[in-house]
Design an enzyme around this catalytic site. Structure first.
Site, PDB file in Angstrom:
ATOM      1  N   LYS A  22       8.247  51.614  -7.548  1.00 49.75           N
ATOM      2  CA  LYS A  22       8.953  52.893  -7.680  1.00 49.75           C
ATOM      3  C   LYS A  22      10.530  52.676  -7.808  1.00 49.75           C
ATOM      4  CE  LYS A  22      10.571  55.579  -4.148  1.00 49.75           C
ATOM      5  NZ  LYS A  22      12.212  55.892  -4.215  1.00 49.75           N
ATOM      6  N   ASN A  23      11.040  52.037  -7.280  1.00 54.50           N
ATOM      7  CA  ASN A  23      12.596  51.755  -7.344  1.00 54.50           C
ATOM      8  C   ASN A  23      12.850  50.955  -8.575  1.00 54.50           C
ATOM      9  OD1 ASN A  23      12.630  53.360  -5.094  1.00 54.50           O
ATOM     10  ND2 ASN A  23      13.367  51.696  -3.733  1.00 54.50           N
ATOM     11  N   ARG A  93      17.188  61.023  -5.866  1.00 55.08           N
ATOM     12  CA  ARG A  93      18.217  60.171  -5.850  1.00 55.08           C
ATOM     13  C   ARG A  93      18.624  59.383  -7.193  1.00 55.08           C
ATOM     14  NH1 ARG A  93      22.874  59.059  -3.264  1.00 55.08           N
ATOM     15  NH2 ARG A  93      23.554  56.812  -3.576  1.00 55.08           N
ATOM     16  N   CYS A 117      16.267  61.662  -0.359  1.00 52.98           N
ATOM     17  CA  CYS A 117      15.708  61.660   1.293  1.00 52.98           C
ATOM     18  C   CYS A 117      17.065  61.584   1.895  1.00 52.98           C
ATOM     19  CB  CYS A 117      14.898  60.347   1.389  1.00 52.98           C
ATOM     20  SG  CYS A 117      13.294  60.266   0.907  1.00 52.98           S
ATOM     21  N   PRO A 123      26.906  58.122  -0.795  1.00 56.24           N
ATOM     22  CA  PRO A 123      28.118  58.037  -1.599  1.00 56.24           C
ATOM     23  C   PRO A 123      27.877  57.254  -3.110  1.00 56.24           C
ATOM     24  CG  PRO A 123      28.030  56.371  -0.106  1.00 56.24           C
ATOM     25  CD  PRO A 123      26.970  56.963   0.312  1.00 56.24           C
ATOM     26  N   ILE A 124      28.504  57.348  -4.152  1.00 53.10           N
ATOM     27  CA  ILE A 124      28.478  56.818  -5.336  1.00 53.10           C
ATOM     28  C   ILE A 124      29.806  56.262  -5.888  1.00 53.10           C
ATOM     29  CG2 ILE A 124      26.330  58.107  -6.063  1.00 53.10           C
ATOM     30  CD1 ILE A 124      28.427  60.003  -7.740  1.00 53.10           C
ATOM     31  N   ASP A 125      30.723  55.966  -4.894  1.00 53.11           N
ATOM     32  CA  ASP A 125      32.208  55.374  -5.245  1.00 53.11           C
ATOM     33  C   ASP A 125      31.844  54.017  -6.025  1.00 53.11           C
ATOM     34  OD1 ASP A 125      31.052  54.782  -2.444  1.00 53.11           O
ATOM     35  OD2 ASP A 125      32.721  53.320  -2.726  1.00 53.11           O
ATOM     36  N   GLN A 126      31.139  53.224  -5.735  1.00 59.63           N
ATOM     37  CA  GLN A 126      30.888  51.914  -6.331  1.00 59.63           C
ATOM     38  C   GLN A 126      30.404  52.099  -7.760  1.00 59.63           C
ATOM     39  OE1 GLN A 126      32.024  49.295  -4.911  1.00 59.63           O
ATOM     40  NE2 GLN A 126      32.653  50.807  -3.387  1.00 59.63           N
ATOM     41  N   ASP A 307      13.616  49.709   3.635  1.00 60.15           N
ATOM     42  CA  ASP A 307      12.525  50.728   3.450  1.00 60.15           C
ATOM     43  C   ASP A 307      11.221  50.152   4.169  1.00 60.15           C
ATOM     44  OD1 ASP A 307      13.670  50.913  -0.212  1.00 60.15           O
ATOM     45  OD2 ASP A 307      14.434  51.946   1.473  1.00 60.15           O
ATOM     46  N   ILE A 329      22.063  49.505   6.882  1.00 52.92           N
ATOM     47  CA  ILE A 329      22.185  50.081   5.334  1.00 52.92           C
ATOM     48  C   ILE A 329      22.169  51.426   5.457  1.00 52.92           C
ATOM     49  CG2 ILE A 329      21.093  50.150   3.225  1.00 52.92           C
ATOM     50  CD1 ILE A 329      21.357  47.247   4.064  1.00 52.92           C
ATOM     51  N   ARG A 399       6.484  61.254  -3.107  1.00 51.12           N
ATOM     52  CA  ARG A 399       7.410  60.752  -3.942  1.00 51.12           C
ATOM     53  C   ARG A 399       7.314  59.393  -4.120  1.00 51.12           C
ATOM     54  NH1 ARG A 399      12.902  60.964  -1.693  1.00 51.12           N
ATOM     55  NH2 ARG A 399      13.218  59.860  -3.551  1.00 51.12           N
TER      56      ARG A 399
HETATM   57  C1  EPZ Z   1      17.991  52.217  -3.121  1.00 53.30           C
HETATM   58  O1  EPZ Z   1      18.830  53.426  -2.862  1.00 53.30           O
HETATM   59  C2  EPZ Z   1      16.642  52.843  -3.108  1.00 53.30           C
HETATM   60  N1  EPZ Z   1      16.305  53.847  -3.913  1.00 53.30           N
HETATM   61  C3  EPZ Z   1      16.365  53.259  -1.649  1.00 53.30           C
HETATM   62  O2  EPZ Z   1      15.111  53.329  -1.384  1.00 53.30           O
HETATM   63  C4  EPZ Z   1      16.814  51.796  -0.645  1.00 53.30           C
HETATM   64  O3  EPZ Z   1      16.744  52.120   0.624  1.00 53.30           O
HETATM   65  C5  EPZ Z   1      18.183  51.545  -1.256  1.00 53.30           C
HETATM   66  O4  EPZ Z   1      18.231  51.026  -2.430  1.00 53.30           O
HETATM   67  C6  EPZ Z   1      18.413  50.188  -0.544  1.00 53.30           C
HETATM   68  O5  EPZ Z   1      17.715  49.072  -0.563  1.00 53.30           O
HETATM   69  C7  EPZ Z   1      16.287  53.779  -5.184  1.00 53.30           C
HETATM   70  O6  EPZ Z   1      15.914  52.905  -5.592  1.00 53.30           O
HETATM   71  C8  EPZ Z   1      15.879  55.118  -6.081  1.00 53.30           C
HETATM   72  P1  EPZ Z   1      22.342  51.613  -2.219  1.00 53.30           P
HETATM   73  P2  EPZ Z   1      20.446  53.605  -3.381  1.00 53.30           P
HETATM   74  O7  EPZ Z   1      23.103  51.939  -3.444  1.00 53.30           O
HETATM   75  O8  EPZ Z   1      20.563  52.726  -4.463  1.00 53.30           O
HETATM   76  C9  EPZ Z   1      26.161  52.270   0.441  1.00 53.30           C
HETATM   77  C10 EPZ Z   1      13.001  54.147  -1.007  1.00 53.30           C
HETATM   78  O9  EPZ Z   1      12.569  54.480   0.273  1.00 53.30           O
HETATM   79  N2  EPZ Z   1      26.817  52.812  -1.031  1.00 53.30           N
HETATM   80  O10 EPZ Z   1      21.639  50.094  -2.297  1.00 53.30           O
HETATM   81  O11 EPZ Z   1      20.917  54.784  -3.104  1.00 53.30           O
HETATM   82  C11 EPZ Z   1      25.186  53.239   0.847  1.00 53.30           C
HETATM   83  O12 EPZ Z   1      25.791  54.474   1.487  1.00 53.30           O
HETATM   84  C12 EPZ Z   1      14.461  54.403  -1.104  1.00 53.30           C
HETATM   85  O13 EPZ Z   1      12.485  53.745  -1.782  1.00 53.30           O
HETATM   86  C13 EPZ Z   1      28.036  53.036  -0.940  1.00 53.30           C
HETATM   87  O14 EPZ Z   1      28.954  53.057  -0.073  1.00 53.30           O
HETATM   88  O15 EPZ Z   1      20.983  52.488  -2.179  1.00 53.30           O
HETATM   89  C14 EPZ Z   1      24.238  52.424   1.688  1.00 53.30           C
HETATM   90  O16 EPZ Z   1      24.660  52.234   2.916  1.00 53.30           O
HETATM   91  C15 EPZ Z   1      15.134  55.078   0.081  1.00 53.30           C
HETATM   92  N3  EPZ Z   1      28.525  53.485  -2.122  1.00 53.30           N
HETATM   93  C16 EPZ Z   1      24.349  51.076   0.972  1.00 53.30           C
HETATM   94  O17 EPZ Z   1      25.357  51.210   0.185  1.00 53.30           O
HETATM   95  C17 EPZ Z   1      27.937  53.337  -3.428  1.00 53.30           C
HETATM   96  O18 EPZ Z   1      28.678  53.747  -4.524  1.00 53.30           O
HETATM   97  C18 EPZ Z   1      23.275  50.745   0.074  1.00 53.30           C
HETATM   98  O19 EPZ Z   1      22.828  51.642  -0.900  1.00 53.30           O
HETATM   99  C19 EPZ Z   1      26.547  53.123  -3.493  1.00 53.30           C
HETATM  100  C20 EPZ Z   1      25.883  52.905  -2.176  1.00 53.30           C
END
Ligand code: EPZ
Length: 420
Positions: A22-23, A93, A117, A123-126, A307, A329, A399
């Protein structure tokens, strides 16, 4: 409304074939925008998140044909808009990948803020920091992300947080930029590598995906056609591996990549269950005794995946002794424990830590899925429990899992989906 009804006490036995990730698919579909051509994608999971992203891409002008259950063609040569509608993008997402793809291709993007979810703050700051490093101006207001750039120029970007989404999004935005982009401290999940492999298969120049640094040499344009098969879903494979342990069954998981599952395999062996890597793409898991307690800390790949945390929580609920899970995470990924406690588990969740006092068995109860992986965990718990369980909020499960009750039924589970 639908619910899944399970009569528990089954030891799952047999074979299951894993679908596409999916991801990865939720990123590769938007990534085809960068091609402005026609692409055939195979091993695409036929799940609601994919249907949503396809719907959004069609609203932008893409032409998508499902030619088989898990195979589609997508033609992005006539995309006529770079504005993705909020009413659709807010449903999940991965819609933020549209920003990276549209910005990378058209130097302009306007995308509704993502939903997804409820795991706490998303956040999306990065992502924004990276887009700006490439020369874009980014605004987040009125529920949408707007990004514009006269041109995109490669740059070095250090991610403060290991982020799957930001890593993929910045690959998408830099593939057609001028010059070279380096992403340091990137995520290394299998789906990151898969997205890079897809982009390279249609003419991009990305090196180092899956390592501590990714180098993207901008190219003028991508190929106008391509064919790609999505990587097997590491998380779906892990879900079934843990269902074999939870139900004290014996399952052979086919069409997976066992290398992607090493952190889980190690933990399954540590708890006293059995794992056999048949040929690198097939893995057998069986368990005929009560698993030992374990401590788990979720980490970015190659650490233990967040996950699979809820699914592991089900196994620890009835393990021998007291276990601890540290969810590093997400700030809110223990909501499922309240549902397991309704089934007789003894779990205390506080912030990012949960303590599991192993009980002998779980008992059937009406329970509510709180997120995608929690839903899968509740199905596993229901199959292992004594008595009948009703699982609600199936939209979360749908989903990310294709025909999940069918796959469990083929393994012997007494499971059915009924309309309320
Ligand atoms: C992806 O989410 C996956 N979703 C999630 O899977 C998965 O849990 C996650 O990666 C971690 O592996 C999809 O790929 C669609 P992140 P994503 O950016 O990209 C912080 C599932 O069950 N962060 O790796 O949203 C954030 O808050 C779903 O399939 C920032 O601080 O996750 C988190 O603590 C649930 N700033 C950590 O990083 C940012 O700009 C990891 O988030 C981005 C993220």
């Amino acid at each position: 409304m639908e619910k899944i009804v399970v009569t528990g006490g089954t030891k799952l036995k047999g074979e299951v074939t894993i679908g596409g990730a999916k991801n990865s698919a939720t990123a590769i579909l938007p990534a085809t925008i960068l091609m402005s051509g026609k692409c055939t994608l195979e091993n695409v999971p036929n799940i609601s998140d994919i249907k949503i992203i396809c719907n959004i891409l069609e609203s932008l002008g893409a032409k998508i044909d499902w030619i088989e259950q898990n195979k589609l063609t997508i033609d992005t040569s006539n995309i006529s808009s770079s504005n993705a509608p909020l009413d659709k993008t807010s449903k999940f997402r991965a819609s933020y990948y549209l920003v990276g793809a549209l910005l990378g291709k058209y130097h302009s993007a306007e995308v509704g803020l993502p939903g997804g979810c409820n795991l706490g703050a998303r956040p999306i700051d990065q992502h924004i920091k990276g887009f700006e490093a490439l020369g874009a101006t980014v605004e987040v207001e009125q529920g949408k992300i707007s990004a514009k750039a006269k041109k995109l120029v490669g740059n070095s970007i250090y991610l403060d947080v290991v982020s799957v989404g930001a890593t993929i999004n910045l690959m998408l935005a830099s593939v057609l930029a001028e010059g070279t982009t380096i992403i340091d401290n990137p995520a290394k999940e299998p789906h990151i590598v898969d997205v890079a492999n897809f982009l390279n298969s249609v003419g991009a120049d990305i090196r180092g995906a899956g390592t501590d640094s990714i180098k993207i040499n901008g190219v003028k344009e991508l190929k106008k056609e391509g064919t790609y098969s999505i990587v097997p879903d590491q998380i779906e494979a892990g879900t079934f591996m843990l269902s074999a342990v939870a139900s004290k069954g014996d399952i052979t998981i086919k069409n997976c990549i066992t290398k992607h599952l090493e952190s889980l395999t190690a933990k399954i062996v540590e708890m006293g269950a059995n794992v056999e890597d048949i040929d690198g793409e097939t893995i057998r898991v069986w368990c005929n005794s009560r698993p030992n307690k374990l401590n788990i800390k979720t980490l970015p790949h190659p650490g233990f995946p967040t996950d699979l945390q809820p699914q592991m929580g089900v196994v620890l609920s009835t393990a021998n002794g007291t276990s601890i899970i540290n969810e590093s995470i997400w700030e809110s990924r223990f909501q499922y424990t309240a549902e397991l406690n309704k089934m007789g588990a003894k779990i205390t969740a506080q912030g990012k830590t949960a303590v599991f006092e192993g009980v002998k068995k779980l008992y059937g109860s009406p329970v509510y899925s709180t997120d995608l992986r929690a839903g899968a965990a509740l199905i596993i718990a229901a199959i292992a429990a004594e008595g009948t369980t009703e699982i609600y909020n199936l939209e979360y499960i749908d989903r990310g899992y294709e025909n999940i009750e069918e796959k469990f039924r083929k393994l012997g589970a007494n499971i059915k989906r009924v309309k309320e």
